[in-house]
Design a protein around this motif. Structure first.
Motif, PDB file in Angstrom:
ATOM      1  N   THR A  51       0.821  -1.217   0.000  1.00  0.00           N
ATOM      2  CA  THR A  51       0.000   0.000   0.000  1.00  0.00           C
ATOM      3  C   THR A  51       0.858   1.273   0.000  1.00  0.00           C
ATOM      4  O   THR A  51       0.377   2.328  -0.387  1.00  0.00           O
ATOM      5  CB  THR A  51      -1.038  -0.025   1.152  1.00  0.00           C
ATOM      6  N   SER A 101      -4.764   1.116   3.271  1.00  0.00           N
ATOM      7  CA  SER A 101      -4.420  -0.130   3.958  1.00  0.00           C
ATOM      8  C   SER A 101      -5.474  -1.177   3.649  1.00  0.00           C
ATOM      9  O   SER A 101      -6.650  -0.961   3.898  1.00  0.00           O
ATOM     10  CB  SER A 101      -4.365   0.113   5.474  1.00  0.00           C
ATOM     11  N   ARG A 102      -5.029  -2.315   3.081  1.00  0.00           N
ATOM     12  CA  ARG A 102      -5.982  -3.403   2.844  1.00  0.00           C
ATOM     13  C   ARG A 102      -6.721  -3.749   4.128  1.00  0.00           C
ATOM     14  O   ARG A 102      -7.943  -3.719   4.181  1.00  0.00           O
ATOM     15  CB  ARG A 102      -5.241  -4.652   2.329  1.00  0.00           C
ATOM     16  N   SER A 103      -5.946  -4.076   5.160  1.00  0.00           N
ATOM     17  CA  SER A 103      -6.542  -4.559   6.410  1.00  0.00           C
ATOM     18  C   SER A 103      -7.206  -3.454   7.211  1.00  0.00           C
ATOM     19  O   SER A 103      -8.131  -3.701   7.979  1.00  0.00           O
ATOM     20  CB  SER A 103      -5.455  -5.185   7.274  1.00  0.00           C
ATOM     21  N   THR A 106      -2.949  -2.021  10.127  1.00  0.00           N
ATOM     22  CA  THR A 106      -1.485  -1.976  10.246  1.00  0.00           C
ATOM     23  C   THR A 106      -1.069  -0.864  11.223  1.00  0.00           C
ATOM     24  O   THR A 106      -1.517   0.281  11.100  1.00  0.00           O
ATOM     25  CB  THR A 106      -0.865  -1.724   8.849  1.00  0.00           C
ATOM     26  N   GLN A 154      -0.785  -9.180  -1.320  1.00  0.00           N
ATOM     27  CA  GLN A 154      -1.925  -8.459  -1.902  1.00  0.00           C
ATOM     28  C   GLN A 154      -1.932  -8.583  -3.427  1.00  0.00           C
ATOM     29  O   GLN A 154      -0.917  -8.312  -4.067  1.00  0.00           O
ATOM     30  CB  GLN A 154      -1.841  -6.978  -1.539  1.00  0.00           C
ATOM     31  N   GLU A 233       7.895 -11.726  -2.530  1.00  0.00           N
ATOM     32  CA  GLU A 233       7.082 -12.362  -1.479  1.00  0.00           C
ATOM     33  C   GLU A 233       6.674 -13.786  -1.860  1.00  0.00           C
ATOM     34  O   GLU A 233       6.805 -14.710  -1.066  1.00  0.00           O
ATOM     35  CB  GLU A 233       5.786 -11.566  -1.252  1.00  0.00           C
TER      36      GLU A 233
HETATM   37  C1  F1P Z   1       0.307  -4.043   4.076  1.00  0.00           C
HETATM   38  C2  F1P Z   1       1.091  -5.358   4.127  1.00  0.00           C
HETATM   39  C3  F1P Z   1       2.198  -5.369   3.143  1.00  0.00           C
HETATM   40  C4  F1P Z   1       2.864  -6.697   2.988  1.00  0.00           C
HETATM   41  C5  F1P Z   1       1.928  -7.875   2.943  1.00  0.00           C
HETATM   42  C6  F1P Z   1       0.814  -7.737   3.870  1.00  0.00           C
HETATM   43  O1  F1P Z   1      -0.774  -4.139   4.898  1.00  0.00           O
HETATM   44  O2  F1P Z   1       1.629  -5.524   5.425  1.00  0.00           O
HETATM   45  O3  F1P Z   1       3.159  -4.474   3.587  1.00  0.00           O
HETATM   46  O4  F1P Z   1       3.585  -6.637   1.821  1.00  0.00           O
HETATM   47  O5  F1P Z   1       1.460  -8.055   1.617  1.00  0.00           O
HETATM   48  O6  F1P Z   1       0.236  -6.427   3.805  1.00  0.00           O
HETATM   49  P1  F1P Z   1      -2.065  -3.208   4.840  1.00  0.00           P
HETATM   50  O7  F1P Z   1      -1.816  -2.065   5.752  1.00  0.00           O
HETATM   51  O8  F1P Z   1      -2.262  -2.784   3.423  1.00  0.00           O
HETATM   52  O9  F1P Z   1      -3.164  -4.112   5.324  1.00  0.00           O
END
Ligand code: F1P
Length: 345
Positions: A51, A101-103, A106, A154, A233
């Motif tokens: 991200t 952030s996907r999740s 973080t 991701q 990765e």
């Molecule tokens: C980002 C992240 C990436 C890592 C892996 C898991 O998390 O930690 O840095 O490369 O693919 O996700 P996020 O903040 O986008 O959830």
């Protein structure tokens, strides 16, 4: 029990539906978000790992499409070194933070938002998970639930948030023709996956290759970084991204018969970029070019400002096939977890 790489494969192949969801969410959110962008403040994009690379591309997109000063930093830098990164801004020109952030969980990204709030700034969250802490902490959120995924690395999530930010930039910049062209992205993505899967598989399974360099400039630099991270990765391979012309300034000394150079071509600077790829092929590298036309992977008739997501699927698939060929499980990269959380201390 799942097969090695089952989730990653399914997530890569199903991403066009997530792109569609991203287009819809950007359109639905454009009115509420216009207010946040109204103030002519600089934009600061942030994230971690994938991200952060998305932040690099998004900053380039917003500079180009809405003509605003846009910067990108890893969230850890905005947390630990905020002043070195941003300096001091008066209240009137305080930047808008766009935290990706996907999740949505973080630690560095959440801490960067906390710091920004404490300094009186506003934040837009871009995420796949509406109920995670990031969306609640921000002033507004662009959420793309169809990008959620089970794998650690991701793929679909990155592409969904990329399309969401690209669409938002097109809408906020009132680029009506670009916005209309972007409606074709999901269909073009389906076609790419169908047409180039065999090519991605044969190159991914070529274990005579040992070194991978991803060349991309402008908004494609962030994409080159992300594609390189996928290779690292998933397949534990030596892999680095560079701006096209930078590759001649040292990195080309690494080129030999085991090198694969990826060229993520622009439309505007195609000749200058092509000449770097040609030079590396003459030095013995294998090459794979991606671009609008006359490339090994061609996606026809999409303006440069809307075609970024089309670079991703074939490069993601290639990393996936290489991981399988090396006997690795792309769903569970070595030493990684889906979310990095740092205990308070
Ligand atoms: C980002 C992240 C990436 C890592 C892996 C898991 O998390 O930690 O840095 O490369 O693919 O996700 P996020 O903040 O986008 O959830």
């Amino acid at each position: 029990m799942t097969m090695p790489g089952e989730h990653t494969f399914q997530e890569i192949l199903s991403q066009p539906a997530a792109w569609q969801n991203a287009l819809q969410e950007a359109e639905r959110m454009q009115s509420p978000l216009r207010a946040l962008f109204e103030k002519q403040a600089p934009l600061v994009f942030t994230g971690c790992g994938s991200t952060y690379y998305l932040a690099l591309s998004a900053a380039a997109m917003f500079r180009k499409l809405i003509g605003r000063l846009s910067l990108a930093f890893p969230a850890g830098e905005l947390w630990l070194n905020r002043n070195e990164a941003l300096g001091n801004w008066s209240a009137a020109s305080r930047p808008l933070l766009i935290a990706i952030s996907r999740s949505g969980a973080t630690t560095e990204t959440l801490r960067a938002v906390h710091e920004h709030r404490a300094a009186g700034g506003k934040t837009l969250a871009v995420t796949n998970y509406p109920d995670a802490p990031l969306a609640a902490l921000a002033d507004a959120a662009l959420v793309i639930p169809a990008g959620q995924e089970k794998s650690v690395a991701q793929t679909r999530s990155f592409a969904s948030m990329f399309v969401g930010l690209n669409a938002l930039a097109a809408l906020l910049g009132d680029h009506r023709f670009l916005w209309a062209d972007m409606q074709r992205l999901p269909e073009l993505g389906e076609n790419l996956l169908r047409q180039y899967q065999p090519l991605a598989q044969s190159l991914g399974e070529d274990l005579t290759l040992e070194r991978f360099y991803f060349l991309g400039s402008g908004l494609r630099y962030g994409l080159a970084c992300e594609a390189s991270l996928k290779m690292k990765e998933m397949s534990l391979s030596h892999s680095e991204p560079f701006h096209f012309l930078e590759f001649r300034h040292g990195p080309k000394s690494m080129v030999n018969q085991t090198t694969l150079i990826f060229g993520l071509f622009s439309i505007r600077n195609r000749l200058a970029e092509q000449s770097v790829v040609d030079e590396m092929r003459a030095l013995g590298a294998k090459t794979l070019t991606l671009g609008e036309a006359k490339s090994d992977v061609s996606f026809l008739f999409m303006p440069e400002e809307g075609q970024g997501a089309l670079f991703l699927p074939v490069l993601q698939l290639l990393a996936y096939y290489r991981a399988l060929a090396k006997g690795l499980d792309p769903d569970h990269p070595h030493n990684l977890t889906a979310v990095v959380t740092i205990p308070a201390g």
